[in-house]
Structures are given as C-alpha cells and as structure tokens.
Design a protein around this motif. Structure first.
Motif, PDB file in Angstrom:
ATOM      1  N   SER A  81       0.832  -1.208   0.000  1.00 21.24           N
ATOM      2  CA  SER A  81       0.000   0.000   0.000  1.00 21.24           C
ATOM      3  C   SER A  81       0.866   1.257   0.000  1.00 21.24           C
ATOM      4  N   THR A  82       1.364   1.629   1.160  1.00 18.25           N
ATOM      5  CA  THR A  82       2.142   2.868   1.279  1.00 18.25           C
ATOM      6  C   THR A  82       3.354   2.886   0.355  1.00 18.25           C
ATOM      7  N   PHE A  83       4.051   1.747   0.248  1.00 14.15           N
ATOM      8  CA  PHE A  83       5.289   1.690  -0.538  1.00 14.15           C
ATOM      9  C   PHE A  83       5.093   0.953  -1.862  1.00 14.15           C
ATOM     10  N   HIS A  84       3.857   0.896  -2.342  1.00 23.50           N
ATOM     11  CA  HIS A  84       3.616   0.241  -3.622  1.00 23.50           C
ATOM     12  C   HIS A  84       4.342   0.982  -4.751  1.00 23.50           C
ATOM     13  N   GLY A  85       5.123   0.253  -5.534  1.00 19.86           N
ATOM     14  CA  GLY A  85       5.887   0.862  -6.620  1.00 19.86           C
ATOM     15  C   GLY A  85       7.109   1.612  -6.145  1.00 19.86           C
ATOM     16  N   ARG A  86       7.400   1.548  -4.837  1.00 18.23           N
ATOM     17  CA  ARG A  86       8.558   2.247  -4.276  1.00 18.23           C
ATOM     18  C   ARG A  86       9.395   1.272  -3.444  1.00 18.23           C
ATOM     19  N   ARG A  87       9.883   0.249  -4.112  1.00 21.59           N
ATOM     20  CA  ARG A  87      10.633  -0.804  -3.434  1.00 21.59           C
ATOM     21  C   ARG A  87      11.872  -0.254  -2.733  1.00 21.59           C
ATOM     22  N   ALA A  88      12.552   0.671  -3.375  1.00 25.68           N
ATOM     23  CA  ALA A  88      13.764   1.245  -2.781  1.00 25.68           C
ATOM     24  C   ALA A  88      13.442   1.997  -1.494  1.00 25.68           C
ATOM     25  N   ASP A  89      12.305   2.706  -1.473  1.00 29.57           N
ATOM     26  CA  ASP A  89      11.917   3.440  -0.268  1.00 29.57           C
ATOM     27  C   ASP A  89      11.682   2.481   0.896  1.00 29.57           C
ATOM     28  N   TYR A  90      11.095   1.324   0.604  1.00 29.16           N
ATOM     29  CA  TYR A  90      10.818   0.367   1.680  1.00 29.16           C
ATOM     30  C   TYR A  90      12.115  -0.256   2.200  1.00 29.16           C
ATOM     31  N   VAL A  91      13.021  -0.569   1.297  1.00 31.76           N
ATOM     32  CA  VAL A  91      14.319  -1.095   1.732  1.00 31.76           C
ATOM     33  C   VAL A  91      15.062  -0.043   2.563  1.00 31.76           C
ATOM     34  N   TRP A  92      14.982   1.225   2.154  1.00 29.90           N
ATOM     35  CA  TRP A  92      15.635   2.297   2.899  1.00 29.90           C
ATOM     36  C   TRP A  92      15.011   2.458   4.285  1.00 29.90           C
ATOM     37  N   LEU A  93      13.685   2.308   4.370  1.00 29.14           N
ATOM     38  CA  LEU A  93      13.017   2.322   5.675  1.00 29.14           C
ATOM     39  C   LEU A  93      13.586   1.236   6.583  1.00 29.14           C
ATOM     40  N   LEU A  94      13.733   0.023   6.059  1.00 27.23           N
ATOM     41  CA  LEU A  94      14.266  -1.080   6.863  1.00 27.23           C
ATOM     42  C   LEU A  94      15.713  -0.821   7.275  1.00 27.23           C
ATOM     43  N   ILE A  95      16.502  -0.250   6.360  1.00 24.30           N
ATOM     44  CA  ILE A  95      17.910   0.035   6.679  1.00 24.30           C
ATOM     45  C   ILE A  95      18.004   1.070   7.801  1.00 24.30           C
ATOM     46  N   ILE A  96      17.239   2.155   7.686  1.00 31.93           N
ATOM     47  CA  ILE A  96      17.265   3.207   8.704  1.00 31.93           C
ATOM     48  C   ILE A  96      16.761   2.669  10.043  1.00 31.93           C
ATOM     49  N   SER A  97      15.667   1.905  10.009  1.00 29.96           N
ATOM     50  CA  SER A  97      15.099   1.368  11.248  1.00 29.96           C
ATOM     51  C   SER A  97      16.067   0.407  11.926  1.00 29.96           C
ATOM     52  N   CYS A  98      16.669  -0.479  11.141  1.00 29.53           N
ATOM     53  CA  CYS A  98      17.621  -1.434  11.719  1.00 29.53           C
ATOM     54  C   CYS A  98      18.842  -0.715  12.288  1.00 29.53           C
ATOM     55  N   THR A  99      19.318   0.311  11.599  1.00 27.25           N
ATOM     56  CA  THR A  99      20.471   1.065  12.092  1.00 27.25           C
ATOM     57  C   THR A  99      20.163   1.732  13.420  1.00 27.25           C
ATOM     58  N   LEU A 100      18.985   2.344  13.520  1.00 21.85           N
ATOM     59  CA  LEU A 100      18.605   3.001  14.766  1.00 21.85           C
ATOM     60  C   LEU A 100      18.448   1.978  15.893  1.00 21.85           C
ATOM     61  N   LEU A 101      17.880   0.823  15.593  1.00 22.85           N
ATOM     62  CA  LEU A 101      17.715  -0.212  16.615  1.00 22.85           C
ATOM     63  C   LEU A 101      19.062  -0.768  17.069  1.00 22.85           C
ATOM     64  N   LEU A 102      20.018  -0.856  16.154  1.00 28.10           N
ATOM     65  CA  LEU A 102      21.363  -1.297  16.543  1.00 28.10           C
ATOM     66  C   LEU A 102      22.008  -0.275  17.488  1.00 28.10           C
ATOM     67  N   ILE A 103      21.789   1.005  17.208  1.00 27.21           N
ATOM     68  CA  ILE A 103      22.333   2.049  18.086  1.00 27.21           C
ATOM     69  C   ILE A 103      21.705   1.962  19.478  1.00 27.21           C
ATOM     70  N   LEU A 104      20.409   1.649  19.517  1.00 27.53           N
ATOM     71  CA  LEU A 104      19.684   1.582  20.783  1.00 27.53           C
ATOM     72  C   LEU A 104      19.769   0.207  21.446  1.00 27.53           C
ATOM     73  N   SER A 105      20.433  -0.743  20.808  1.00 25.36           N
ATOM     74  CA  SER A 105      20.441  -2.127  21.296  1.00 25.36           C
ATOM     75  C   SER A 105      20.928  -2.310  22.731  1.00 25.36           C
ATOM     76  N   PRO A 106      21.851  -1.465  23.249  1.00 20.24           N
ATOM     77  CA  PRO A 106      22.227  -1.639  24.661  1.00 20.24           C
ATOM     78  C   PRO A 106      21.053  -1.499  25.633  1.00 20.24           C
ATOM     79  N   LEU A 107      19.973  -0.841  25.196  1.00 19.92           N
ATOM     80  CA  LEU A 107      18.796  -0.672  26.044  1.00 19.92           C
ATOM     81  C   LEU A 107      17.831  -1.844  25.942  1.00 19.92           C
ATOM     82  N   SER A 108      18.054  -2.728  24.979  1.00 21.90           N
ATOM     83  CA  SER A 108      17.138  -3.837  24.756  1.00 21.90           C
ATOM     84  C   SER A 108      17.415  -4.981  25.730  1.00 21.90           C
ATOM     85  N   PRO A 109      16.361  -5.595  26.268  1.00 23.47           N
ATOM     86  CA  PRO A 109      16.569  -6.735  27.167  1.00 23.47           C
ATOM     87  C   PRO A 109      17.036  -7.995  26.443  1.00 23.47           C
ATOM     88  N   SER A 110      16.936  -7.991  25.126  1.00 27.74           N
ATOM     89  CA  SER A 110      17.354  -9.153  24.334  1.00 27.74           C
ATOM     90  C   SER A 110      18.368  -8.720  23.284  1.00 27.74           C
TER      91      SER A 110
END
Length: 242
Positions: A81-110
């Motif tokens: 839906s939101t990223f229909h026809g915008r495959r690169a935008d969705y991959v970029w969303l995942l890259i940015i989200s994963c990068t931010l979660l890696l930065i915040l990972s010391p706060l994660s219980p797992s």
C-alpha cells in the motif's frame, strides 16, 4: 499462504528468517553466533551479527510461526500500500530502522532485535492508516493508531511482574515504537513544517532507487526535484509542497 503473492522485500525477509531458524535447528549454527553486541560485531570482526539479530525469532515452533506471520502481515500491508511501486523506499526504511535499533540495542533486554523491528512496522502502519478500526480479541474496538500501545500493554499484562514493575519486558517493543516514530516524524510530520522547506530528511539515496525501482520512478523523482508537475496535475499550481 501463497508465497508467490507475497511482495519481494517481505518474501526475502521470510526466507532469511526461516533459513536462519532451520540452520539453528539443524545445528549448523548456534544462537550464540547470531546475536548482536558492539563487542562481538566490531571488536571480534563478526559484522554478520548486525543482520542475523533481525532474522532470528527462536527455534522452529508455534510461537516462531506466530511471530513470523505477525511480521509478514504488517510488512506486506506496508509494501503493498504505502510503498507500492517504491521498493527502494521500503528497503531504505528497513535500513534506517535497523540502524537506529542497533544504536539503541544496549537498552534492549534481548540481543535479538527481530521483535523491535516488527513493532517498528506495526507503528508505521498504524500511523499511516489512522482511520482503520480493529477488534482486539473480539472484546474491544480501537482505531489503528492505538494498536502498538495496546499490544505493549497486552505483553506487559501477560508478563510476570518483577523488578521495575515488569516494564523491562516491553522495553524491546518500546524501542521499536521509537524507531518507527523517528521515521514517521522526519518523513511525514517535519516535511509539512514551514521550516523544513518540504524537504524529506530521510530521502532514499538515488543509487538505491536506480538499483531497485523501474526507470520511470527515477524520472519522476528528477522531475519533482525540478518542479515539473506530475501527469494530471493542474497547470499553474506548483508541484511541490505548499
């Protein structure tokens, strides 16, 4: 579930997640080789952990398939839906989200971050579809923006209470919500503010667009950058943000 109907990015994630769990189940690798910490990934030169920590949901079990189906549901809805026809935008969303979660990972219980990533997608879907109404367990009906918080509350209620009121149980989910709001703020809220000039601060790199999207998509972006109105746009009205 027809694998052919699943969009490509979601399908690639499903294959990777199942492959990692099968490898663990067959004793090809162990979970100790998959989790992420800064020391193990960088000081010990094991960079693959920055990827595998998002793919491992545990051993093959009913719980594994439930969580994977949950991830697939919201990832698929976003990609179709939101990223229909915008495959690169969705991959970029995942890259940015994963990068931010890696930065915040010391706060994660797992040390595994698949669940926070799943909550990132749930949060984004809920904010991008505010009018959708959902029934929770057939008991109450809520609108989509309340869904991620209701799920956090449900997880907290089912967890054994302990130190810190048991809030550590939902800390990983909260990190996912934070990553999702980071993306939503810079791509949906900030660009509507006068001070932003309509600029998307998390714009997808053109190289990624060139690699993953059809040529027409790159042409549309170039025309938008030059202020050329898209097809069907009224003449005399600026194509950019007002």
């Amino acid at each position: 579930m027809d694998l052919q109907q699943i969009p490509p990015i979601t399908k690639a994630y499903l294959i990777g997640a199942i492959g990692v769990s099968v490898a663990v189940q067959c004793n090809v690798v162990t979970p100790l080789q998959l989790y992420f910490t800064y020391r193990s990934a960088f000081q010990h030169a094991q960079p693959w952990r920055a990827i595998t920590c998002f793919l491992y949901w545990g051993n093959l079990s009913l719980d594994f398939f439930f969580h994977l189906f949950f991830f697939m549901r919201y990832s698929r809805m976003l990609e179709e839906s939101t990223f229909h026809g915008r495959r690169a935008d969705y991959v970029w969303l995942l890259i940015i989200s994963c990068t931010l979660l890696l930065i915040l990972s010391p706060l994660s219980p797992s040390p595994f971050l698949a669940s926070p990533l799943s909550f990132t997608l749930v949060y984004l879907w809920s904010r991008l579809n505010p009018a959708v109404r959902l029934s929770l367990f057939g008991i109450i009906t809520i609108t989509a923006p309340y869904l991620p918080f209701a799920l956090c509350l449900f997880s907290w209620a089912l967890s054994p209470s302990g130190k810190g009121w048991g809030l550590g149980v939902i800390m990983g989910d909260a990190l996912g919500l934070l990553a999702g709001h980071w993306w939503y703020f810079w791509t949906e809220i900030w660009k509507r503010e006068r001070g932003s000039g309509g600029r998307n601060w998390l714009e997808t790199p053109r190289l990624l667009v060139k690699l993953l999207d059809p040529p027409d998509r790159l042409r549309e972006l170039d025309e938008a950058a030059r202020g050329v109105p898209p097809p069907g746009h009224p003449v005399g009205i600026p194509a950019g943000p007002l």
